[in-house]
Write a protein that holds these residues in place. Structure first.
Motif: not given
Length: 107
Positions: A32-38, A42-44, A89-93, A101-106
């Motif tokens: 992970l990069a410093p300050g990575a978010t996820m 759909g919720s931070e 499902a996973w999406r990565f920046d 950043r990564f986002e996940t959800g069903q």
């Protein structure tokens, strides 16, 4: 047919999944990069709290079924001791070889 982790296209995503599946917190942080978010569904979320709860404390494991977006999108069967198994499902920046950043959800 699952995709072997070692064959994932994007090196940063490969490092993320490898660390997650081996429950290696240090390697995970290094992916992970410093300050990575996820975000989850759909919720931070607080990355440190979420990864402790959903990955490390509950023995999370990801079995990748499909890659999209040049390896920065994944569909995977994800399981942990809390929720059992679900299709996710996973999406990565990625920037500079690290996940920013990564986002996940069903799925």
């Amino acid at each position: 047919m699952p995709i072997q982790t070692a064959k994932l296209s994007d090196p940063a995503v490969r490092a993320f999944v490898t660390a997650l599946n081996s429950h290696d917190r240090d390697a995970f942080r290094a992916a992970l990069a410093p300050g990575a978010t996820m975000a989850d569904d759909g919720s931070e979320r607080d990355l440190e709290d979420w990864t402790s709860r959903e990955i490390f404390d509950s023995h999370g494991h990801m079995e990748v079924e499909k890659e999209t977006a040049g390896g920065r999108g994944l569909v995977a069967r994800y399981r942990n001791d809390t929720w059992g198994e679900m299709r996710t499902a996973w999406r990565f920046d990625v920037d500079g070889g690290k996940v920013t950043r990564f986002e996940t959800g069903q799925a």
